[in-house]
Design a protein around this motif. Structure first.
Motif, PDB file in Angstrom:
ATOM      1  N   VAL A 355       0.843  -1.198   0.000  1.00  0.00           N
ATOM      2  CA  VAL A 355       0.000   0.000   0.000  1.00  0.00           C
ATOM      3  C   VAL A 355       0.881   1.252   0.000  1.00  0.00           C
ATOM      4  O   VAL A 355       0.631   2.222  -0.720  1.00  0.00           O
ATOM      5  CB  VAL A 355      -0.943   0.008   1.218  1.00  0.00           C
ATOM      6  N   LEU A 356       1.936   1.207   0.795  1.00  0.00           N
ATOM      7  CA  LEU A 356       2.876   2.324   0.904  1.00  0.00           C
ATOM      8  C   LEU A 356       3.498   2.641  -0.451  1.00  0.00           C
ATOM      9  O   LEU A 356       3.559   3.805  -0.878  1.00  0.00           O
ATOM     10  CB  LEU A 356       3.955   1.943   1.923  1.00  0.00           C
ATOM     11  N   ASN A 357       3.926   1.600  -1.158  1.00  0.00           N
ATOM     12  CA  ASN A 357       4.579   1.801  -2.450  1.00  0.00           C
ATOM     13  C   ASN A 357       3.603   2.284  -3.516  1.00  0.00           C
ATOM     14  O   ASN A 357       3.977   3.071  -4.395  1.00  0.00           O
ATOM     15  CB  ASN A 357       5.280   0.518  -2.895  1.00  0.00           C
ATOM     16  N   ASP A 358       2.352   1.832  -3.436  1.00  0.00           N
ATOM     17  CA  ASP A 358       1.340   2.322  -4.379  1.00  0.00           C
ATOM     18  C   ASP A 358       1.140   3.830  -4.219  1.00  0.00           C
ATOM     19  O   ASP A 358       1.076   4.582  -5.195  1.00  0.00           O
ATOM     20  CB  ASP A 358       0.007   1.600  -4.153  1.00  0.00           C
ATOM     21  N   VAL A 359       1.049   4.265  -2.969  1.00  0.00           N
ATOM     22  CA  VAL A 359       0.827   5.687  -2.671  1.00  0.00           C
ATOM     23  C   VAL A 359       2.002   6.532  -3.150  1.00  0.00           C
ATOM     24  O   VAL A 359       1.822   7.578  -3.791  1.00  0.00           O
ATOM     25  CB  VAL A 359       0.584   5.890  -1.152  1.00  0.00           C
ATOM     26  N   ARG A 408       9.434  17.267   2.082  1.00  0.00           N
ATOM     27  CA  ARG A 408       8.213  17.750   2.725  1.00  0.00           C
ATOM     28  C   ARG A 408       6.983  17.267   1.954  1.00  0.00           C
ATOM     29  O   ARG A 408       5.965  16.908   2.556  1.00  0.00           O
ATOM     30  CB  ARG A 408       8.237  19.275   2.805  1.00  0.00           C
ATOM     31  N   TYR A 409       7.081  17.263   0.623  1.00  0.00           N
ATOM     32  CA  TYR A 409       5.982  16.768  -0.208  1.00  0.00           C
ATOM     33  C   TYR A 409       5.693  15.296   0.093  1.00  0.00           C
ATOM     34  O   TYR A 409       4.527  14.882   0.214  1.00  0.00           O
ATOM     35  CB  TYR A 409       6.337  16.949  -1.688  1.00  0.00           C
ATOM     36  N   LEU A 410       6.748  14.506   0.251  1.00  0.00           N
ATOM     37  CA  LEU A 410       6.573  13.086   0.559  1.00  0.00           C
ATOM     38  C   LEU A 410       5.951  12.893   1.939  1.00  0.00           C
ATOM     39  O   LEU A 410       5.078  12.032   2.127  1.00  0.00           O
ATOM     40  CB  LEU A 410       7.917  12.358   0.479  1.00  0.00           C
ATOM     41  N   GLU A 411       6.376  13.703   2.907  1.00  0.00           N
ATOM     42  CA  GLU A 411       5.779  13.608   4.242  1.00  0.00           C
ATOM     43  C   GLU A 411       4.296  13.970   4.200  1.00  0.00           C
ATOM     44  O   GLU A 411       3.459  13.285   4.805  1.00  0.00           O
ATOM     45  CB  GLU A 411       6.505  14.524   5.241  1.00  0.00           C
ATOM     46  N   ASN A 412       3.981  15.033   3.488  1.00  0.00           N
ATOM     47  CA  ASN A 412       2.578  15.437   3.361  1.00  0.00           C
ATOM     48  C   ASN A 412       1.754  14.358   2.670  1.00  0.00           C
ATOM     49  O   ASN A 412       0.599  14.118   3.038  1.00  0.00           O
ATOM     50  CB  ASN A 412       2.463  16.755   2.591  1.00  0.00           C
ATOM     51  N   THR A 413       2.354  13.692   1.689  1.00  0.00           N
ATOM     52  CA  THR A 413       1.667  12.593   0.999  1.00  0.00           C
ATOM     53  C   THR A 413       1.336  11.464   1.967  1.00  0.00           C
ATOM     54  O   THR A 413       0.226  10.922   1.965  1.00  0.00           O
ATOM     55  CB  THR A 413       2.535  12.056  -0.156  1.00  0.00           C
ATOM     56  N   LEU A 414       2.315  11.112   2.790  1.00  0.00           N
ATOM     57  CA  LEU A 414       2.091  10.055   3.782  1.00  0.00           C
ATOM     58  C   LEU A 414       0.979  10.456   4.758  1.00  0.00           C
ATOM     59  O   LEU A 414       0.093   9.658   5.082  1.00  0.00           O
ATOM     60  CB  LEU A 414       3.390   9.769   4.546  1.00  0.00           C
ATOM     61  N   ASP A 416      -1.424  12.635   4.260  1.00  0.00           N
ATOM     62  CA  ASP A 416      -2.718  12.761   3.584  1.00  0.00           C
ATOM     63  C   ASP A 416      -3.380  11.406   3.354  1.00  0.00           C
ATOM     64  O   ASP A 416      -4.611  11.313   3.268  1.00  0.00           O
ATOM     65  CB  ASP A 416      -2.548  13.471   2.226  1.00  0.00           C
ATOM     66  N   ASN A 417      -2.559  10.368   3.231  1.00  0.00           N
ATOM     67  CA  ASN A 417      -3.096   9.045   2.900  1.00  0.00           C
ATOM     68  C   ASN A 417      -3.240   8.106   4.090  1.00  0.00           C
ATOM     69  O   ASN A 417      -3.976   7.117   4.010  1.00  0.00           O
ATOM     70  CB  ASN A 417      -2.216   8.380   1.836  1.00  0.00           C
ATOM     71  N   PHE A 418      -2.519   8.402   5.169  1.00  0.00           N
ATOM     72  CA  PHE A 418      -2.581   7.533   6.345  1.00  0.00           C
ATOM     73  C   PHE A 418      -2.787   8.397   7.582  1.00  0.00           C
ATOM     74  O   PHE A 418      -2.273   9.514   7.650  1.00  0.00           O
ATOM     75  CB  PHE A 418      -1.291   6.709   6.481  1.00  0.00           C
ATOM     76  N   ASP A 419      -3.513   7.873   8.550  1.00  0.00           N
ATOM     77  CA  ASP A 419      -3.801   8.648   9.759  1.00  0.00           C
ATOM     78  C   ASP A 419      -2.564   8.675  10.656  1.00  0.00           C
ATOM     79  O   ASP A 419      -2.309   7.732  11.404  1.00  0.00           O
ATOM     80  CB  ASP A 419      -5.003   8.051  10.503  1.00  0.00           C
ATOM     81  N   LEU A 420      -1.810   9.745  10.559  1.00  0.00           N
ATOM     82  CA  LEU A 420      -0.600   9.908  11.367  1.00  0.00           C
ATOM     83  C   LEU A 420      -0.680  11.183  12.200  1.00  0.00           C
ATOM     84  O   LEU A 420       0.343  11.727  12.627  1.00  0.00           O
ATOM     85  CB  LEU A 420       0.638   9.935  10.461  1.00  0.00           C
ATOM     86  N   GLU A 421      -1.905  11.649  12.448  1.00  0.00           N
ATOM     87  CA  GLU A 421      -2.090  12.860  13.243  1.00  0.00           C
ATOM     88  C   GLU A 421      -1.641  12.613  14.674  1.00  0.00           C
ATOM     89  O   GLU A 421      -1.906  11.560  15.258  1.00  0.00           O
ATOM     90  CB  GLU A 421      -3.560  13.287  13.232  1.00  0.00           C
ATOM     91  N   GLY A 422      -0.968  13.586  15.242  1.00  0.00           N
ATOM     92  CA  GLY A 422      -0.527  13.493  16.632  1.00  0.00           C
ATOM     93  C   GLY A 422       0.875  12.964  16.815  1.00  0.00           C
ATOM     94  O   GLY A 422       1.448  13.074  17.897  1.00  0.00           O
ATOM     95  N   THR A 423       1.449  12.376  15.756  1.00  0.00           N
ATOM     96  CA  THR A 423       2.786  11.792  15.896  1.00  0.00           C
ATOM     97  C   THR A 423       3.754  12.387  14.878  1.00  0.00           C
ATOM     98  O   THR A 423       3.379  12.633  13.723  1.00  0.00           O
ATOM     99  CB  THR A 423       2.747  10.262  15.720  1.00  0.00           C
ATOM    100  N   PRO A 424       5.007  12.609  15.266  1.00  0.00           N
ATOM    101  CA  PRO A 424       6.017  12.958  14.263  1.00  0.00           C
ATOM    102  C   PRO A 424       6.310  11.722  13.418  1.00  0.00           C
ATOM    103  O   PRO A 424       5.973  10.598  13.824  1.00  0.00           O
ATOM    104  CB  PRO A 424       7.237  13.343  15.104  1.00  0.00           C
ATOM    105  N   ILE A 425       6.889  11.888  12.266  1.00  0.00           N
ATOM    106  CA  ILE A 425       7.361  10.742  11.486  1.00  0.00           C
ATOM    107  C   ILE A 425       8.795  11.017  11.056  1.00  0.00           C
ATOM    108  O   ILE A 425       9.221  12.165  10.966  1.00  0.00           O
ATOM    109  CB  ILE A 425       6.468  10.442  10.263  1.00  0.00           C
ATOM    110  N   VAL A 426       9.530   9.940  10.835  1.00  0.00           N
ATOM    111  CA  VAL A 426      10.937  10.045  10.423  1.00  0.00           C
ATOM    112  C   VAL A 426      11.058   9.510   9.006  1.00  0.00           C
ATOM    113  O   VAL A 426      10.594   8.403   8.711  1.00  0.00           O
ATOM    114  CB  VAL A 426      11.852   9.240  11.374  1.00  0.00           C
ATOM    115  N   ILE A 427      11.661  10.295   8.127  1.00  0.00           N
ATOM    116  CA  ILE A 427      11.904   9.874   6.749  1.00  0.00           C
ATOM    117  C   ILE A 427      13.400   9.847   6.511  1.00  0.00           C
ATOM    118  O   ILE A 427      14.101  10.811   6.803  1.00  0.00           O
ATOM    119  CB  ILE A 427      11.228  10.822   5.748  1.00  0.00           C
ATOM    120  N   GLN A 428      13.893   8.716   6.017  1.00  0.00           N
ATOM    121  CA  GLN A 428      15.308   8.629   5.666  1.00  0.00           C
ATOM    122  C   GLN A 428      15.465   8.066   4.265  1.00  0.00           C
ATOM    123  O   GLN A 428      14.605   7.334   3.777  1.00  0.00           O
ATOM    124  CB  GLN A 428      16.089   7.793   6.686  1.00  0.00           C
TER     125      GLN A 428
END
Length: 434
Positions: A355-359, A408-414, A416-428
């Protein structure tokens, strides 16, 4: 995670050694004693053994003023450590100050390693022998500046540590109230508990320590932590307030969710944002609780105004959940626990790789990365590689082509598509062949 602290008198090179061990310049280094006053935290790794490292201010038992506060910080560091690195200056004779510090460390019953710093050539190696007089079995020559003896020191420090050691995960969600003095953290704690468990006073600074309390909510156990109000650093003067700050930072590290409490009567000030930064730096979920909502006139208009204000002032944490409530009247208090629980669940969310790769594939087609010198970033594969907070690893053709705006665009995409409200996320980003 095991904890190691650096202790010693001023100007022995503790901060240089700290920076060398964590492999980054985090501690301030100046050729002037007493620069480091508070504890500074970092993480170091040696042969798959990761540990927390604490740098402390230099202890000079002959001086007063702020030195008393430095001693308190050092005592907290000693108490919370598994191993102590006692840093001494290999270019000077043994001092009475060194002996006094040694006496303090012997009472701790902790493993102590004497690191004789500034031994940067063979002619100085004999300087280490005088330091056996301090009464510790392990005395090692090092040079933080020239990276000499560092591996031998790390080998000794970590030899009893477990590889890839982490704190055992508790099944009980632990959340911490943080904020300035007199924003209503203790009142909120009592409102949740339904009893006067924590002393509440209109006088700022009533709470001086972090207070953990277990309670049940809808049949499930939780732990709430009430912490001392964090003042601006310039206003942190009393030794007990230094202690309170240290305990609050420890509570943030140990919690799953941080609830930043803001006073609706006073509005948002710069220090509120600074305190939120502690939680963000620790990678914790963040809920903003606007307290004293009972003092607000025309709620609908006020909430609109507050939403705009928070969006503007907390641009660095747009994912934070926001609740508006009153600890005093318990108005809207029912909105707090669902926000905390939801943030925690989102931080533990695991997303299927397919699902992640499709998005992300769709996101690349919709908005390709900008080209740089004729080359363009290509994302071959993405996977989730961690939780608390969620961590995503992108396999790419060249991570040097990643522009901050596209990240930032990739983070916003994640988001927008998955409920990640309330938590930071790490992208590497990782090169394909790494």
């Amino acid at each position: 995670m095991n904890t190691v602290c650096l202790i010693g008198r001023p100007n022995t090179g503790k901060s240089s050694l700290f920076n060398r061990l964590i492999k980054q310049k985090k501690a301030i280094i100046l050729d002037e004693s007493g620069i480091t006053r508070d504890r500074i935290f970092g993480e170091a790794t040696y042969k798959n053994r990761t540990f927390r490292l604490i740098d402390t201010g230099g202890i000079d038992l002959s001086k007063e003023n702020f030195n008393d506060r430095i001693k308190i910080q050092a005592e907290i560091a000693i108490d919370s450590s598994d191993v102590i690195i006692f840093v001494v200056d290999g270019l000077t004779d043994l001092t009475e100050n060194d002996k006094s510090i040694a006496s303090i460390l012997k009472k701790s019953n902790k493993k102590v390693i004497v690191a004789v710093n500034k031994i940067d050539n063979k002619n100085r190696i004999d300087n280490i022998y005088m330091f056996y007089e301090l009464g510790f079995n392990i005395v090692l020559p090092v040079s933080a500046e020239h990276k000499l003896g560092i591996d031998e020191l790390l080998e000794e420090v970590t030899k009893d540590f477990n590889e890839n050691a982490t704190l055992p995960k508790s099944d009980v969600l632990k959340f911490t109230f943080i904020g300035r003095p007199n924003t209503g953290k203790s009142s909120l704690t009592n409102a949740l508990l339904g009893e006067e468990r924590v002393i509440v006073s209109s006088e700022a600074g009533t709470t001086r320590d972090a207070v953990d309390t277990k309670f049940n909510y809808e049949g499930n156990p939780y732990i709430v932590v009430d912490t001392a109000g964090l003042r601006k650093k310039g206003k942190v003067t009393e030794a007990v307030e230094k202690y309170s700050l240290a305990r609050t930072l420890d509570s943030i590290e140990a919690s799953d969710v941080c609830v930043l409490v803001i006073n609706a009567e006073e509005g948002i000030i710069e220090h509120d944002k600074h305190i939120a930064g502690y939680a963000i730096d620790a990678g914790k979920c963040l809920v903003i609780a606007v307290n004293k909502w009972d003092t607000v006139n025309n709620e609908e208009t006020a909430m609109k105004k507050w939403k705009q204000l928070i969006a503007s002032e907390f641009q660095f944490a747009p994912y934070a959940k926001v609740v508006y409530l009153s600890a005093k009247t318990k108005k809207r208090i029912h909105t707090l626990m669902p926000a905390i629980i939801s943030s925690y669940e989102n931080a533990n969310r695991e997303i299927k790789t397919s699902v992640l790769n499709d998005v992300i594939s769709d996101a690349q087609l919709l908005h390709p990365a900008p080209s740089y010198k004729g080359r363009r970033l290509k994302i071959y594969f993405v996977s989730q590689t961690g939780i608390m907070p969620p961590k995503f690893t992108f396999n790419v053709n060249n991570k040097g082509l990643v522009h901050f705006s596209y990240e930032r665009y990739l983070e916003n995409t994640l988001r927008d598509n998955f409920d990640l409200e309330g938590t930071p996320i790490v992208i590497q980003f990782k090169n394909k062949n790494e």
